[in-house]
Design a protein around this motif. Sequence first.
Motif, PDB file in Angstrom:
ATOM      1  N   THR A  91       0.744  -1.158   0.126  1.00 54.01           N
ATOM      2  CA  THR A  91       0.095  -0.027   0.030  1.00 54.01           C
ATOM      3  C   THR A  91       0.825   1.228   0.078  1.00 54.01           C
ATOM      4  OG1 THR A  91      -2.091   1.010   1.303  1.00 54.01           O
ATOM      5  CG2 THR A  91      -0.204  -0.154   2.359  1.00 54.01           C
ATOM      6  N   THR A  92       0.316   2.560   0.236  1.00 51.55           N
ATOM      7  CA  THR A  92       1.255   3.575   0.374  1.00 51.55           C
ATOM      8  C   THR A  92       1.907   3.621   1.305  1.00 51.55           C
ATOM      9  OG1 THR A  92      -0.691   4.677   0.044  1.00 51.55           O
ATOM     10  CG2 THR A  92       0.268   4.720  -1.993  1.00 51.55           C
ATOM     11  N   ALA A  93       2.592   3.802   1.704  1.00 53.67           N
ATOM     12  CA  ALA A  93       2.549   4.664   3.585  1.00 53.67           C
ATOM     13  C   ALA A  93       2.309   5.638   3.664  1.00 53.67           C
ATOM     14  CB  ALA A  93       4.451   5.136   2.754  1.00 53.67           C
ATOM     15  N   HIS A  94       0.963   6.962   3.084  1.00 51.56           N
ATOM     16  CA  HIS A  94       0.585   8.222   3.905  1.00 51.56           C
ATOM     17  C   HIS A  94      -0.972   7.366   4.103  1.00 51.56           C
ATOM     18  CE1 HIS A  94      -0.882   8.235  -0.537  1.00 51.56           C
ATOM     19  NE2 HIS A  94      -2.143   8.480   0.581  1.00 51.56           N
ATOM     20  N   VAL A  95      -1.146   5.822   3.199  1.00 50.32           N
ATOM     21  CA  VAL A  95      -2.256   5.368   3.838  1.00 50.32           C
ATOM     22  C   VAL A  95      -2.335   4.586   5.609  1.00 50.32           C
ATOM     23  CG1 VAL A  95      -2.998   3.447   3.709  1.00 50.32           C
ATOM     24  CG2 VAL A  95      -3.029   4.708   2.348  1.00 50.32           C
ATOM     25  N   VAL A  96      -0.973   3.910   5.432  1.00 52.15           N
ATOM     26  CA  VAL A  96      -0.507   3.061   7.241  1.00 52.15           C
ATOM     27  C   VAL A  96      -0.487   4.230   7.975  1.00 52.15           C
ATOM     28  CG1 VAL A  96      -0.608   1.276   5.967  1.00 52.15           C
ATOM     29  CG2 VAL A  96       2.043   2.320   6.576  1.00 52.15           C
ATOM     30  N   GLY A  97       0.466   5.281   7.746  1.00 52.75           N
ATOM     31  CA  GLY A  97       0.676   6.424   8.441  1.00 52.75           C
ATOM     32  C   GLY A  97       1.779   5.629   9.844  1.00 52.75           C
ATOM     33  N   GLU A  98       2.009   5.649  10.661  1.00 51.72           N
ATOM     34  CA  GLU A  98       2.841   5.246  11.461  1.00 51.72           C
ATOM     35  C   GLU A  98       2.593   3.899  12.136  1.00 51.72           C
ATOM     36  OE1 GLU A  98       6.561   6.637  12.038  1.00 51.72           O
ATOM     37  OE2 GLU A  98       5.756   7.801  10.448  1.00 51.72           O
ATOM     38  N   ALA A  99       1.721   3.709  11.774  1.00 49.95           N
ATOM     39  CA  ALA A  99       0.222   2.529  12.831  1.00 49.95           C
ATOM     40  C   ALA A  99       1.455   1.806  12.448  1.00 49.95           C
ATOM     41  CB  ALA A  99      -0.762   2.535  12.060  1.00 49.95           C
ATOM     42  N   GLU A 100       1.652   0.609  13.412  1.00 48.41           N
ATOM     43  CA  GLU A 100       2.410  -1.243  13.521  1.00 48.41           C
ATOM     44  C   GLU A 100       1.540  -2.021  12.414  1.00 48.41           C
ATOM     45  OE1 GLU A 100       3.762  -1.768  16.996  1.00 48.41           O
ATOM     46  OE2 GLU A 100       5.272  -0.345  17.260  1.00 48.41           O
ATOM     47  N   ALA A 101      -0.113  -1.549  13.121  1.00 49.39           N
ATOM     48  CA  ALA A 101      -0.738  -2.505  12.566  1.00 49.39           C
ATOM     49  C   ALA A 101      -2.057  -1.902  12.281  1.00 49.39           C
ATOM     50  CB  ALA A 101      -0.513  -4.249  13.368  1.00 49.39           C
ATOM     51  N   VAL A 102      -2.309  -2.750  10.831  1.00 55.49           N
ATOM     52  CA  VAL A 102      -3.738  -2.674  10.066  1.00 55.49           C
ATOM     53  C   VAL A 102      -4.576  -3.223  10.153  1.00 55.49           C
ATOM     54  CG1 VAL A 102      -2.364   0.122   9.175  1.00 55.49           C
ATOM     55  CG2 VAL A 102      -3.011  -2.699   7.647  1.00 55.49           C
ATOM     56  N   MET A 103      -6.296  -3.118  10.375  1.00 55.28           N
ATOM     57  CA  MET A 103      -7.420  -4.082   9.942  1.00 55.28           C
ATOM     58  C   MET A 103      -7.142  -4.480   7.617  1.00 55.28           C
ATOM     59  SD  MET A 103      -8.706  -6.441  11.442  1.00 55.28           S
ATOM     60  CE  MET A 103      -9.310  -6.136  12.498  1.00 55.28           C
ATOM     61  N   LEU A 104      -7.209  -5.312   7.750  1.00 55.73           N
ATOM     62  CA  LEU A 104      -7.833  -5.505   5.995  1.00 55.73           C
ATOM     63  C   LEU A 104      -8.592  -5.895   6.032  1.00 55.73           C
ATOM     64  CD1 LEU A 104      -3.993  -6.409   4.453  1.00 55.73           C
ATOM     65  CD2 LEU A 104      -5.227  -4.166   4.947  1.00 55.73           C
ATOM     66  N   ALA A 114      -2.945  -6.881   9.952  1.00 57.32           N
ATOM     67  CA  ALA A 114      -1.618  -7.569   9.090  1.00 57.32           C
ATOM     68  C   ALA A 114      -1.130  -6.629   9.820  1.00 57.32           C
ATOM     69  CB  ALA A 114      -1.962  -6.683   7.948  1.00 57.32           C
ATOM     70  N   ARG A 115       0.489  -7.003   9.923  1.00 60.83           N
ATOM     71  CA  ARG A 115       1.460  -5.771   9.928  1.00 60.83           C
ATOM     72  C   ARG A 115       2.390  -5.064   9.281  1.00 60.83           C
ATOM     73  NH1 ARG A 115       3.519  -6.543  15.189  1.00 60.83           N
ATOM     74  NH2 ARG A 115       5.990  -5.878  15.177  1.00 60.83           N
ATOM     75  N   GLY A 130      -0.081 -10.838   6.490  1.00 57.56           N
ATOM     76  CA  GLY A 130      -0.897 -10.819   7.447  1.00 57.56           C
ATOM     77  C   GLY A 130      -2.138 -10.396   6.605  1.00 57.56           C
ATOM     78  N   GLY A 131      -2.922 -10.578   7.050  1.00 57.85           N
ATOM     79  CA  GLY A 131      -4.074 -10.293   6.625  1.00 57.85           C
ATOM     80  C   GLY A 131      -4.512 -11.184   5.420  1.00 57.85           C
ATOM     81  N   PRO A 132      -5.980 -11.353   5.545  1.00 59.75           N
ATOM     82  CA  PRO A 132      -7.183 -11.849   4.786  1.00 59.75           C
ATOM     83  C   PRO A 132      -6.096 -13.254   3.872  1.00 59.75           C
ATOM     84  CG  PRO A 132      -7.891 -10.740   5.056  1.00 59.75           C
ATOM     85  CD  PRO A 132      -6.647 -10.082   5.027  1.00 59.75           C
ATOM     86  N   ASN A 133      -6.499 -14.745   4.087  1.00 59.70           N
ATOM     87  CA  ASN A 133      -5.906 -15.561   2.767  1.00 59.70           C
ATOM     88  C   ASN A 133      -6.550 -15.395   1.159  1.00 59.70           C
ATOM     89  OD1 ASN A 133      -4.122 -16.293   4.442  1.00 59.70           O
ATOM     90  ND2 ASN A 133      -5.851 -17.834   4.797  1.00 59.70           N
ATOM     91  N   GLY A 134      -6.191 -15.371   0.206  1.00 64.76           N
ATOM     92  CA  GLY A 134      -6.365 -15.411  -1.160  1.00 64.76           C
ATOM     93  C   GLY A 134      -5.093 -15.119  -2.058  1.00 64.76           C
ATOM     94  N   PRO A 135      -5.402 -14.751  -3.109  1.00 68.90           N
ATOM     95  CA  PRO A 135      -4.835 -15.008  -3.845  1.00 68.90           C
ATOM     96  C   PRO A 135      -3.821 -13.421  -4.834  1.00 68.90           C
ATOM     97  CG  PRO A 135      -6.872 -14.749  -4.825  1.00 68.90           C
ATOM     98  CD  PRO A 135      -7.282 -14.552  -3.832  1.00 68.90           C
TER      99      PRO A 135
END
Length: 468
Positions: A91-104, A114-115, A130-135
């Motif tokens: 993803t882009t860095a500005h989407v996650v900011g300084e967070a260590e983990a997000v929800m996908l 996801a970490r 991490g995140g949901p499994n998938g292709p």
Amino acid sequence: MGRRAFPLVLAGVFAVTLAAGAILLIRPSCSCAPAPRTSAADPAPPAAPAPSASPASIALAATFSVHALGGEEAPAVGTAFRDAATGLIVTTAHVVGEAEAVMLVDRTGHRAEARVAARDAIKDIAALTGGPNGPGLLIATEDRLSPGDEVLAVGAPLGLGHSVTRGIVSALGREIDARSPYPAIQHDAALNPGSSGGPLVDRAGRAVGLNAAMPDGFRRNVGIGYAIPGSVVARFLADVAAGRPVGTRTIGLVARSIEGELARALGNPAGSGVLVEEIAPGEAADRAGLRAGDVIVGAAGRKVGRAFDLTLAVDAVDIDRPVPLTVRRAGTELTLNLPPAPSSAVAPFAALTPDGRAAPLAAGRPDAAGLGLAFASSGSELAEPDAGTPAAAAGIRAGDTVLAVGTDPVASADDARTRVAARPAATAVLLLRGADGSTRYVLVDPARTPGDGVGARGNVRPRDSIGF
């Protein structure tokens, strides 16, 4: 798009911070680093979808909406997709900011944490595990794209997850910011806040870019969107997967392209180099022996005619290696060497375990100290929180008094700490009384920091000087 729109064109003079290790968002495309070799013990990366599927369905299956941690109602703040070659999510860095983990969240509604494994704020790219499994999506280089080629943009515009828009490639090689070392793909597939981090997909269902920006000052689709070239994205992910450094090289100078009125005043042709205006003491430029008044005309064997050329040339050199500069000083040409970045700046991110899987997230929930809640005395009055803490992001100020955690009243600092630690959710809900006697409820979310809000990526207004 995501949290912030990418800075638009910078004119004239430049203060520059250069990113190294990965090629990214808006500048010249770079050749992809080879994908890391895997052993029999390594987990196999996700398979790419069958080529018989439509480009939109291929992209949708590998794309996620990105949400901040802290509740089912957390809105989408951006988009991400999985890379078929490495299994990493980008993803882009500005989407996650300084967070260590997000929800996908995938297109079926399945959610998984996801970490953040690595990020480069200058190039505006981040890798997640991490995140949901998938292709995964195959990432293709942009060298076969031409203006007029049809493309799709997949993302979560305005929080509407898993949307597809269609457009064409408008132009290649766009310079958006002289500090970003690659040219953007310009296209007219509709982008809006929340589209950042989504794939730009070609007619074969391959990601040829990472959507990241709109023109400076715009917050809604205007028919111009910018994507990080696929070669940049692939190189970054390959470096992360292989444990190579993807940090940022700081030069420590302010410089100006010699063009326009400056070129006429100096009696030099436009595009004849980059004039050094200021040197930061102790930084790489200072240690290399650069001085104000020097003109940089070459770097790493490439001609430097303007600031963007310097950005590209320095980025092409691994961050842990020196960069030779050709400098014109008082009519004499000399060679100076920018030293490698300090080891502290290039250490690989350690969020991946040796087998390439996501490292486990920290167990337990943050306590009061982990949220940045500092008590001024034995009572429940709070001191000013440290900058960058969740408490500061929540707007807590010195003199606020904790009256309750949730709906449970507290009588002392120890009582407040105990109740915060006992909360079943990560987010602390505090009833505060302000210094003026007013009361309010405040959510203190461990996933949020002051620079971590949803909104525009810091827009840089056109100016002459650029910081490297």
